[in-house]
Write a protein that holds these residues in place. Structure first.
Motif, PDB file in Angstrom:
ATOM      1  N   TRP A 288     -50.853 -31.473  34.145  1.00 57.56           N
ATOM      2  CA  TRP A 288     -51.882 -31.334  33.726  1.00 57.56           C
ATOM      3  C   TRP A 288     -52.944 -32.629  34.170  1.00 57.56           C
ATOM      4  O   TRP A 288     -52.870 -33.683  33.859  1.00 57.56           O
ATOM      5  CB  TRP A 288     -52.125 -31.261  32.377  1.00 57.56           C
ATOM      6  CG  TRP A 288     -53.491 -31.118  31.646  1.00 57.56           C
ATOM      7  CD1 TRP A 288     -54.261 -29.793  31.720  1.00 57.56           C
ATOM      8  CD2 TRP A 288     -54.485 -31.822  31.005  1.00 57.56           C
ATOM      9  NE1 TRP A 288     -55.488 -29.914  31.246  1.00 57.56           N
ATOM     10  CE2 TRP A 288     -55.668 -31.130  31.002  1.00 57.56           C
ATOM     11  CE3 TRP A 288     -54.060 -33.207  30.808  1.00 57.56           C
ATOM     12  CZ2 TRP A 288     -56.828 -31.998  30.204  1.00 57.56           C
ATOM     13  CZ3 TRP A 288     -55.488 -33.649  29.879  1.00 57.56           C
ATOM     14  CH2 TRP A 288     -56.630 -33.080  29.839  1.00 57.56           C
TER      15      TRP A 288
ATOM     16  N   TYR B 183     -56.745 -33.740  34.226  1.00 59.78           N
ATOM     17  CA  TYR B 183     -58.319 -33.819  33.351  1.00 59.78           C
ATOM     18  C   TYR B 183     -59.045 -32.933  34.580  1.00 59.78           C
ATOM     19  O   TYR B 183     -59.059 -33.131  35.660  1.00 59.78           O
ATOM     20  CB  TYR B 183     -58.805 -35.047  33.048  1.00 59.78           C
ATOM     21  CG  TYR B 183     -58.769 -36.049  34.096  1.00 59.78           C
ATOM     22  CD1 TYR B 183     -57.964 -36.789  34.834  1.00 59.78           C
ATOM     23  CD2 TYR B 183     -60.241 -36.352  34.642  1.00 59.78           C
ATOM     24  CE1 TYR B 183     -58.158 -37.561  35.862  1.00 59.78           C
ATOM     25  CE2 TYR B 183     -60.222 -37.052  35.784  1.00 59.78           C
ATOM     26  CZ  TYR B 183     -59.427 -37.646  36.345  1.00 59.78           C
ATOM     27  OH  TYR B 183     -59.855 -38.605  37.487  1.00 59.78           O
ATOM     28  N   ASP B 184     -60.331 -32.574  33.854  1.00 62.93           N
ATOM     29  CA  ASP B 184     -61.369 -31.927  34.394  1.00 62.93           C
ATOM     30  C   ASP B 184     -62.087 -33.189  35.303  1.00 62.93           C
ATOM     31  O   ASP B 184     -62.895 -33.730  34.646  1.00 62.93           O
ATOM     32  CB  ASP B 184     -62.434 -31.351  33.379  1.00 62.93           C
ATOM     33  CG  ASP B 184     -63.479 -30.706  34.081  1.00 62.93           C
ATOM     34  OD1 ASP B 184     -63.539 -30.707  35.445  1.00 62.93           O
ATOM     35  OD2 ASP B 184     -64.383 -30.157  33.317  1.00 62.93           O
ATOM     36  N   GLN B 185     -61.780 -32.785  36.490  1.00 63.49           N
ATOM     37  CA  GLN B 185     -62.528 -33.890  37.401  1.00 63.49           C
ATOM     38  C   GLN B 185     -63.982 -33.761  37.637  1.00 63.49           C
ATOM     39  O   GLN B 185     -64.714 -34.748  38.214  1.00 63.49           O
ATOM     40  CB  GLN B 185     -61.638 -34.089  39.001  1.00 63.49           C
ATOM     41  CG  GLN B 185     -60.353 -34.497  38.403  1.00 63.49           C
ATOM     42  CD  GLN B 185     -59.701 -34.745  39.970  1.00 63.49           C
ATOM     43  OE1 GLN B 185     -59.874 -35.468  40.838  1.00 63.49           O
ATOM     44  NE2 GLN B 185     -58.751 -33.715  40.300  1.00 63.49           N
ATOM     45  N   LYS B 186     -64.512 -32.541  37.260  1.00 68.31           N
ATOM     46  CA  LYS B 186     -65.891 -32.311  37.424  1.00 68.31           C
ATOM     47  C   LYS B 186     -66.897 -32.873  36.134  1.00 68.31           C
ATOM     48  O   LYS B 186     -68.044 -32.963  36.331  1.00 68.31           O
ATOM     49  CB  LYS B 186     -66.091 -30.761  37.520  1.00 68.31           C
ATOM     50  CG  LYS B 186     -65.624 -30.433  39.103  1.00 68.31           C
ATOM     51  CD  LYS B 186     -65.652 -28.812  38.857  1.00 68.31           C
ATOM     52  CE  LYS B 186     -64.994 -28.218  40.180  1.00 68.31           C
ATOM     53  NZ  LYS B 186     -64.385 -27.092  39.678  1.00 68.31           N
ATOM     54  N   ASN B 187     -65.983 -33.304  35.328  1.00 69.03           N
ATOM     55  CA  ASN B 187     -66.716 -33.888  34.004  1.00 69.03           C
ATOM     56  C   ASN B 187     -67.296 -34.947  34.489  1.00 69.03           C
ATOM     57  O   ASN B 187     -66.726 -36.042  34.647  1.00 69.03           O
ATOM     58  CB  ASN B 187     -65.847 -33.906  33.083  1.00 69.03           C
ATOM     59  CG  ASN B 187     -66.442 -34.510  31.603  1.00 69.03           C
ATOM     60  OD1 ASN B 187     -67.662 -34.784  31.568  1.00 69.03           O
ATOM     61  ND2 ASN B 187     -65.774 -34.214  30.559  1.00 69.03           N
TER      62      ASN B 187
ATOM     63  N   GLU C  38     -60.239 -32.991  25.414  1.00 71.63           N
ATOM     64  CA  GLU C  38     -59.984 -32.311  26.383  1.00 71.63           C
ATOM     65  C   GLU C  38     -58.458 -31.570  26.597  1.00 71.63           C
ATOM     66  O   GLU C  38     -58.000 -30.453  26.717  1.00 71.63           O
ATOM     67  CB  GLU C  38     -60.250 -32.666  27.784  1.00 71.63           C
ATOM     68  CG  GLU C  38     -60.354 -31.862  29.024  1.00 71.63           C
ATOM     69  CD  GLU C  38     -60.513 -32.613  30.494  1.00 71.63           C
ATOM     70  OE1 GLU C  38     -61.311 -33.402  30.304  1.00 71.63           O
ATOM     71  OE2 GLU C  38     -60.227 -32.097  31.479  1.00 71.63           O
TER      72      GLU C  38
END
Lengths: 482, 306
Positions: B263, B265-269, B295
């Motif tokens: 998994w 993390y949301d790299q767009k955050n 998250e």
């Protein structure tokens, strides 16, 4: 099998028991037993090395007799040079071949000629102790050639001279004139000598396990990550290595001498408190004595020693220090270390002050004079600086280490882990005992002998506790690689 | 000869008795520790359903309490700063082998992008965490297994079980970098002075050059423990102050042979490129840790339809 291992702790009492209880006073059986034990001891590293050791032994034995019985000068010279060339040849192949190939390749490449050294370098491991036993055999053959000794006809006795296990892998480098007569003499158990031997072993173990291995942890940490530390921390790294190398090697020598004394055989002294030297000439009279005297007798004096003119003296000094550096290993760092010591030594020799400090420092006194303190401190700092080259893996690393040491906060407080303070406390304790015992053969020789037995036993217990607490992973002795 | 043998025997007898006095030193050592998590494992007091393993990134980035508060599932963080995968593998093995510990349902392994499998100066097997606990047999056995101690001496002498650190009798204290929450997490609430705050947008490409076989084996063993015990394994890549290394997740999946869920993390955050959420280039600070853990919880919730 190393001295500070469980294997040796089992091996040694067995040999000791068989030696005194089974072989008894029969010198022939004592020697056979010691030779067998020595070959077993050596074979524990790699059984194939035993063949090399045996070949060197047979070579020395056979050529020694041939040199002695040769009827003409031609044959005498022939056997002599055959022995020298083969012995030195083996050493050169195992220890120096790859170094020369790499260095020549580097030289050719710097002139734009491409040479790949990997295609002609040898994939061999360096047999443990080869430098030491080769020097045993060489000294024996040279002494016979110059008529200083008679050849040994008993193969077992000669084999024991070459392969005697306490000195086999890291010296002291013995002489036939000193060791062979003891091998041939009847030996009986002596209580006082045995106790003395045990005390020397204990002190050797303390030096190795507590001081040397303790310092190794911090020296390795600092040298391995030297780009991350301040100048003062780098200085502490060099300081720790300075203590490490002395305690590692002299600790080994103490264990070797003590072990041998338990068999009734005295070995040559190898160290005489070198860090209490007042100048570098004195340092070299007290450091690795069996090697420095070997070079003095078999290289320096035959080259003319200090009898010739100034240039001859300078030449001979450089030769002996460079060869001594090179003996330690096939790396430019050792050669530079040797050259640096030659530069240290030269001013003393040219001003005829290299024999100023022959007696023991502050003899008969507790404290040294200010002049002596300054002399010792300067000599120690010169040694610390020199050891940086010895410890560094490459010349680039050594130079970078020194640059950083002087460029980044040499006078800042060093950044060391909390446990390094404990090592420093042990170092202070160690130096106090060494200072008090500096007039003896080793620091503990007379220390506490007049105390009541319980007090003495408490002191022994303290040393043993330190050794057992700190004897974790077995750390090989530095000089095994030479 | 008889004289020396008798003296040696008497001395050995006295020494043997003296040695037992060091039981006091050995047994009092755990009391001086502030981080008691390893002792909790070895005494069988781990009772959580979700366990988090990792180095400082695991310790700082994942706040176990958020799992408990949001999902009602007990979670505990067993990440140790400066530790590597060989140490995490040992901790998991010890957790599973020690009587009294509850077998977790899920293990989250927080990995170091991209040093997890490589030679590293800063990550190691944390022997220093083990020596204060040598009063426990399991710890002693592991030290022998790792050849830090010799088996015969270890059985014979209490003093051989010790290490020089056992003789530092000072009570250890929490520092501002090493405070531990009751859930085992160690978030950090300030910023490192040397943090340069330069976000790297161009990703590195993962290279296998400096990989260590011991670390690859340890990661495989970690996966095998989970597989054998039917434990769900999530491998979490936490944010550095740069984008994720290309090919790192793929390499992890390759070593894990598909068993674990990798998994990222949301790299767009945008918060993950805001320096105010970071302690330094490699670690989040507390506000960032909460963002990241939330998250992760969200991902866990979705994965289990909770």
């Amino acid at each position: 099998m190393i001295f500070n291992s469980i294997e040796f702790a089992l091996f040694f009492p067995i040999v000791f028991f068989l030696y005194w209880f089974i072989a008894g006073k029969n010198i022939k059986w004592q020697n056979i037993l010691l030779l067998g034990a020595s070959l077993f001891f050596y074979g524990c590293w790699d059984w194939r090395f035993v063949f090399l050791l045996s070949f060197s032994t047979f070579l020395g034995y056979f050529t020694g007799i041939r040199i002695e019985i040769a009827k003409t000068q031609f044959w005498k010279k022939f056997w002599f040079w055959l022995s020298i060339v083969l012995n030195v040849g083996f050493l050169a192949i195992f220890k120096y071949y790859n170094f020369f190939i790499d260095s020549f390749a580097g030289l050719f490449n710097s002139f734009g000629m491409h040479l790949d050294p990997s295609s002609i370098t040898l994939n061999v491991i360096l047999p443990v102790g080869i430098s030491f036993y080769t020097f045993h055999v060489l000294s024996y053959v040279i002494d016979i050639y110059f008529g200083r000794i008679k050849s040994e006809r008993r193969l077992v006795d000669f084999g024991l001279f070459v392969a005697y296990f306490p000195l086999l892998v890291a010296g002291p480098i013995e002489r036939a004139t000193h060791l062979l007569p003891q091998i041939q003499k009847e030996r009986s158990f002596d209580y006082a000598k045995a106790v003395d031997g045990l005390r020397q072993i204990l002190w050797g173990l303390f030096k190795k396990v507590v001081i040397a291995d303790g310092c190794a942890e911090w020296a390795n940490m600092i040298f391995d990550g030297y780009t991350d530390y301040s100048g003062s921390t780098l200085f502490m790294g060099a300081f720790f290595f300075t203590i490490q190398i002395y305690c590692d090697f002299s600790g080994y020598s103490d264990i070797a001498l003590g072990t041998s004394r338990l068999f009734g055989i005295e070995l040559l002294r190898n160290f005489a408190f070198p860090y209490f030297s007042r100048d570098i000439a004195e340092f070299w009279r007290r450091w690795h004595i069996s090697l420095t005297t070997w070079f003095r007798d078999y290289l320096y004096i035959p080259l003319g020693g200090s009898k010739g003119g100034t240039w001859m003296k300078i030449r001979n000094t450089f030769i002996i220090f460079l060869v001594s550096g090179f003996w330690h290993g096939a790396n430019w760092t050792f050669i530079v270390w040797g050259a640096l010591n030659a530069f240290y030594f030269l001013p003393l020799m040219l001003t005829n002050s290299n024999r100023n400090n022959l007696e023991i420092v502050a003899q008969g006194r507790y404290f040294p004079s200010i002049r002596e303190v300054v002399g010792m401190l300067l000599t120690f700092l010169m040694a610390v600086f020199g050891w940086i080259f010895f410890r560094a893996e490459t010349m680039t690393q050594a130079i970078d280490f020194i640059k950083r040491m002087f460029a980044h906060g040499l006078f800042k407080s060093p950044k060391l882990p909390e446990l390094a303070d404990l090592t420093l406390v042990f170092i202070i304790f160690f130096f106090i005992i060494e200072w008090l015992g500096r007039e003896n053969k080793y620091a503990l020789e007379r220390f506490g002998l007049k105390w009541y037995v319980p007090f003495r036993w408490v002191f022994y217990s303290f040393l043993i506790v330190c050794v057992i607490v700190l004897s974790g992973k077995e750390q090989e002795f530095i000089y095994f690689q030479f | 000869m008889k004289k020396i043998l008798i003296r040696l025997l008497i001395f050995a007898g006295c020494f043997f008795i003296l040695d037992k006095a060091f039981l006091l030193v050995r047994n009092s050592a755990p009391e001086r520790e502030v981080d008691r998590r390893l002792e909790k494992i070895v005494t069988g007091n781990i009772k959580s359903d979700i366990l988090i393993y990792g180095s400082s990134r695991g310790a700082r980035s994942v706040i176990a309490k958020v799992f408990t508060d949001s999902l009602g599932i007990s979670a505990y963080n067993l990440s140790f700063p400066g530790s590597d995968i060989t140490f995490h593998e040992y901790l998991l093995r010890l957790t599973l082998e020690t009587k009294g510990n509850k077998k977790p349902k899920t293990v989250i392994l927080v990995v170091d992008d991209s040093d997890e499998l490589k030679v590293s100066k800063s990550l190691k097997f944390r022997l220093d965490r083990m020596y204060p606990l040598v009063k426990y047999k399991a710890i002693r056995e592991e030290l022998v297994r790792r050849k830090e101690k010799k088996p015969i001496l270890n059985e014979l002498f209490v003093i051989h079980q010790l290490n020089k650190s056992n003789f530092l009798f000072k009570q250890k204290k929490f520092t501002k970098n090493d405070s531990i929450m009751p859930c085992g997490s160690m978030p950090i609430s300030h910023q490192k002075k040397s943090f340069n705050k330069m976000y790297k947008k161009v990703p590195y490409n993962y290279s296998r050059d400096a990989e260590l076989i011991q670390k690859i084996r340890a990661l495989r063993a970690f996966k095998d423990h989970c597989k054998k015990n039917n434990i769900e394994l999530i491998v979490a890549i936490p944010p550095n102050f740069r984008v994720v290394t290309n090919g790192f997740a793929f390499r992890l999946n390759q070593v894990m042979e598909g068993y674990a869920t990798i998994w990222v993390y949301d790299q767009k955050n945008p918060l993950y490129s805001n320096p105010d959420y970071f302690f330094d280039n490699a670690h989040l600070q507390t506000n960032g840790s909460y963002v990241y853990t939330n998250e992760l919880v969200k991902f866990y919730r979705e994965k289990h339809n909770l």
